[in-house]
Design a protein around this motif. Sequence first.
Motif, PDB file in Angstrom:
ATOM      1  N   LEU A  77       9.891   7.405   4.632  1.00 22.29           N
ATOM      2  CA  LEU A  77      10.565   8.577   4.772  1.00 22.29           C
ATOM      3  C   LEU A  77      12.116   8.392   4.122  1.00 22.29           C
ATOM      4  O   LEU A  77      12.290   9.267   3.057  1.00 22.29           O
ATOM      5  N   TYR A  78      12.612   7.218   4.176  1.00 16.35           N
ATOM      6  CA  TYR A  78      13.848   7.133   3.658  1.00 16.35           C
ATOM      7  C   TYR A  78      13.786   6.947   2.146  1.00 16.35           C
ATOM      8  O   TYR A  78      14.838   7.251   1.448  1.00 16.35           O
ATOM      9  N   PHE A  79      12.746   6.272   1.769  1.00 13.57           N
ATOM     10  CA  PHE A  79      12.725   6.411   0.292  1.00 13.57           C
ATOM     11  C   PHE A  79      12.394   7.727  -0.567  1.00 13.57           C
ATOM     12  O   PHE A  79      13.007   7.853  -1.537  1.00 13.57           O
ATOM     13  N   LYS A  80      11.487   8.359   0.436  1.00 16.95           N
ATOM     14  CA  LYS A  80      11.469   9.627  -0.303  1.00 16.95           C
ATOM     15  C   LYS A  80      12.707  10.698  -0.157  1.00 16.95           C
ATOM     16  O   LYS A  80      12.992  11.384  -1.197  1.00 16.95           O
ATOM     17  N   LEU A  81      13.485  10.336   0.884  1.00 16.08           N
ATOM     18  CA  LEU A  81      14.938  10.903   1.093  1.00 16.08           C
ATOM     19  C   LEU A  81      15.936  10.443  -0.267  1.00 16.08           C
ATOM     20  O   LEU A  81      16.685  11.267  -0.677  1.00 16.08           O
ATOM     21  N   ASP A  82      15.999   9.255  -0.404  1.00 16.72           N
ATOM     22  CA  ASP A  82      16.638   8.584  -1.225  1.00 16.72           C
ATOM     23  C   ASP A  82      16.486   8.782  -2.694  1.00 16.72           C
ATOM     24  O   ASP A  82      17.203   8.890  -3.654  1.00 16.72           O
ATOM     25  N   PRO A  84      13.837  11.179  -4.219  1.00 14.66           N
ATOM     26  CA  PRO A  84      12.866  12.225  -4.273  1.00 14.66           C
ATOM     27  C   PRO A  84      12.053  12.344  -5.615  1.00 14.66           C
ATOM     28  O   PRO A  84      11.018  12.848  -5.556  1.00 14.66           O
ATOM     29  N   LYS A  85      12.560  11.889  -6.750  1.00 12.19           N
ATOM     30  CA  LYS A  85      11.821  12.008  -7.922  1.00 12.19           C
ATOM     31  C   LYS A  85      10.960  11.013  -8.308  1.00 12.19           C
ATOM     32  O   LYS A  85      10.150  10.894  -9.133  1.00 12.19           O
ATOM     33  N   GLU A  86      11.116   9.825  -7.572  1.00 10.65           N
ATOM     34  CA  GLU A  86      10.386   8.762  -7.590  1.00 10.65           C
ATOM     35  C   GLU A  86       9.017   8.480  -7.240  1.00 10.65           C
ATOM     36  O   GLU A  86       8.698   9.236  -6.282  1.00 10.65           O
ATOM     37  N   ASP A  87       8.373   7.763  -7.956  1.00  7.36           N
ATOM     38  CA  ASP A  87       6.764   7.579  -7.445  1.00  7.36           C
ATOM     39  C   ASP A  87       6.901   6.775  -5.928  1.00  7.36           C
ATOM     40  O   ASP A  87       7.459   5.713  -5.924  1.00  7.36           O
ATOM     41  N   THR A  88       5.896   7.310  -5.246  1.00  2.00           N
ATOM     42  CA  THR A  88       5.927   6.642  -3.875  1.00  2.00           C
ATOM     43  C   THR A  88       4.717   5.757  -3.617  1.00  2.00           C
ATOM     44  O   THR A  88       4.443   5.479  -2.532  1.00  2.00           O
ATOM     45  N   LYS A  89       3.925   5.389  -4.700  1.00  2.00           N
ATOM     46  CA  LYS A  89       2.567   4.901  -4.524  1.00  2.00           C
ATOM     47  C   LYS A  89       2.780   3.604  -3.854  1.00  2.00           C
ATOM     48  O   LYS A  89       1.892   3.274  -2.841  1.00  2.00           O
ATOM     49  N   ILE A  90       3.619   2.818  -4.464  1.00  2.00           N
ATOM     50  CA  ILE A  90       3.876   1.612  -3.719  1.00  2.00           C
ATOM     51  C   ILE A  90       4.250   1.298  -2.503  1.00  2.00           C
ATOM     52  O   ILE A  90       3.727   0.853  -1.598  1.00  2.00           O
ATOM     53  N   ILE A  91       5.235   2.308  -2.099  1.00  2.00           N
ATOM     54  CA  ILE A  91       5.775   2.280  -0.514  1.00  2.00           C
ATOM     55  C   ILE A  91       4.659   2.903   0.427  1.00  2.00           C
ATOM     56  O   ILE A  91       4.454   2.441   1.365  1.00  2.00           O
ATOM     57  N   GLU A  92       3.957   3.590  -0.199  1.00  2.48           N
ATOM     58  CA  GLU A  92       2.640   4.272   0.478  1.00  2.48           C
ATOM     59  C   GLU A  92       1.754   3.202   0.797  1.00  2.48           C
ATOM     60  O   GLU A  92       1.315   3.132   1.844  1.00  2.48           O
ATOM     61  N   LYS A  93       1.525   2.358  -0.299  1.00  2.00           N
ATOM     62  CA  LYS A  93       0.497   1.250  -0.046  1.00  2.00           C
ATOM     63  C   LYS A  93       0.901   0.511   1.248  1.00  2.00           C
ATOM     64  O   LYS A  93       0.002  -0.246   1.818  1.00  2.00           O
ATOM     65  N   LEU A  94       2.203  -0.008   1.075  1.00  2.00           N
ATOM     66  CA  LEU A  94       2.695  -0.761   2.221  1.00  2.00           C
ATOM     67  C   LEU A  94       2.440  -0.103   3.600  1.00  2.00           C
ATOM     68  O   LEU A  94       2.076  -0.659   4.380  1.00  2.00           O
ATOM     69  N   PHE A  95       2.450   1.255   3.667  1.00  2.00           N
ATOM     70  CA  PHE A  95       2.376   1.945   4.824  1.00  2.00           C
ATOM     71  C   PHE A  95       0.789   1.969   5.214  1.00  2.00           C
ATOM     72  O   PHE A  95       0.593   1.523   6.475  1.00  2.00           O
ATOM     73  N   TYR A  96       0.213   2.097   4.143  1.00  2.00           N
ATOM     74  CA  TYR A  96      -1.293   1.977   4.786  1.00  2.00           C
ATOM     75  C   TYR A  96      -1.712   0.643   4.849  1.00  2.00           C
ATOM     76  O   TYR A  96      -2.721   0.273   5.826  1.00  2.00           O
ATOM     77  N   SER A  97      -1.129  -0.441   4.447  1.00  2.00           N
ATOM     78  CA  SER A  97      -1.553  -1.722   4.654  1.00  2.00           C
ATOM     79  C   SER A  97      -1.216  -2.081   6.172  1.00  2.00           C
ATOM     80  O   SER A  97      -1.836  -2.637   6.973  1.00  2.00           O
ATOM     81  N   ALA A  98      -0.100  -1.561   6.743  1.00  2.00           N
ATOM     82  CA  ALA A  98       0.383  -1.737   8.054  1.00  2.00           C
ATOM     83  C   ALA A  98      -0.534  -0.813   9.092  1.00  2.00           C
ATOM     84  O   ALA A  98      -0.788  -1.384  10.008  1.00  2.00           O
ATOM     85  N   LEU A  99      -1.068   0.153   8.652  1.00  2.00           N
ATOM     86  CA  LEU A  99      -1.673   1.037   9.341  1.00  2.00           C
ATOM     87  C   LEU A  99      -3.157   0.321   9.730  1.00  2.00           C
ATOM     88  O   LEU A  99      -3.717   0.404  10.707  1.00  2.00           O
ATOM     89  N   GLU A 100      -3.744  -0.233   8.382  1.00  2.00           N
ATOM     90  CA  GLU A 100      -4.857  -0.765   8.565  1.00  2.00           C
ATOM     91  C   GLU A 100      -4.723  -2.230   9.435  1.00  2.00           C
ATOM     92  O   GLU A 100      -5.883  -2.424   9.931  1.00  2.00           O
ATOM     93  N   ASP A 101      -3.569  -2.797   9.103  1.00  2.00           N
ATOM     94  CA  ASP A 101      -3.401  -4.040  10.254  1.00  2.00           C
ATOM     95  C   ASP A 101      -3.326  -3.455  11.819  1.00  2.00           C
ATOM     96  O   ASP A 101      -3.871  -4.093  12.624  1.00  2.00           O
ATOM     97  N   LEU A 102      -2.982  -2.298  12.067  1.00  2.00           N
ATOM     98  CA  LEU A 102      -3.073  -1.847  13.289  1.00  2.00           C
ATOM     99  C   LEU A 102      -4.392  -1.382  13.882  1.00  2.00           C
ATOM    100  O   LEU A 102      -4.695  -1.686  14.857  1.00  2.00           O
ATOM    101  N   ILE A 103      -5.012  -0.639  12.784  1.00  2.00           N
ATOM    102  CA  ILE A 103      -6.583  -0.450  13.209  1.00  2.00           C
ATOM    103  C   ILE A 103      -7.394  -1.554  13.417  1.00  2.00           C
ATOM    104  O   ILE A 103      -8.130  -1.646  14.130  1.00  2.00           O
TER     105      ILE A 103
END
Length: 174
Positions: A77-82, A84-103
């Motif tokens: 969220l903060y990356f997208k706010l700070d 907005p025009k940058e590619d978020t794929k890398i930061i989203e991969k980190l999110f999905y990695s954390a999500l998969e760890d939780l699952i």
Amino acid sequence: MYLVQIGNITDYIFEGIAIIISIIALGVTIYDRKKAQKAIKLSERAIKLSEGNIELSIRSSISEGRKRMNEAMKDVLYFKLDYPKEDTKIIEKLFYSALEDLINQYERACMLYLDDKIDKERFKIEYSKEIRNLVENGNYKEKYFPSHTSSYKAVLNVYGSWEDTEKKLPYSIP
């Protein structure tokens, strides 16, 4: 006549000795049984304590996984706010990695549940809503919980076993 009486006395002595030995054997048996019952109670208590430790460990690992996922969500969220025009794929991969760890934490917990290594009633009371939300959540359902290709078979088995059997959902995987 004296021989008959001596034989009778000898028989009485042997019978008395046999009775005394039987009483001693009975006493030893009762003592051993009480000792065994005490050992059984101690082992049952040890098992309960072990189950409690496992349950605390499960809760701790899930809480830690949830914390990491929430931090990753906040980072996205903060990356997208700070930026907005940058590619978020890398930061989203980190999110999905954390999500998969939780699952994965839920998957391990469900494996323990299926292996009867934790109290099933308490587990169901504590985790039924969380597991239902995890499996039924529209954001993750298609990616992580398609019934035939999911890597999270234990979660799906537990979820399926808790759901109403009349629904006949395809979540009960052998």
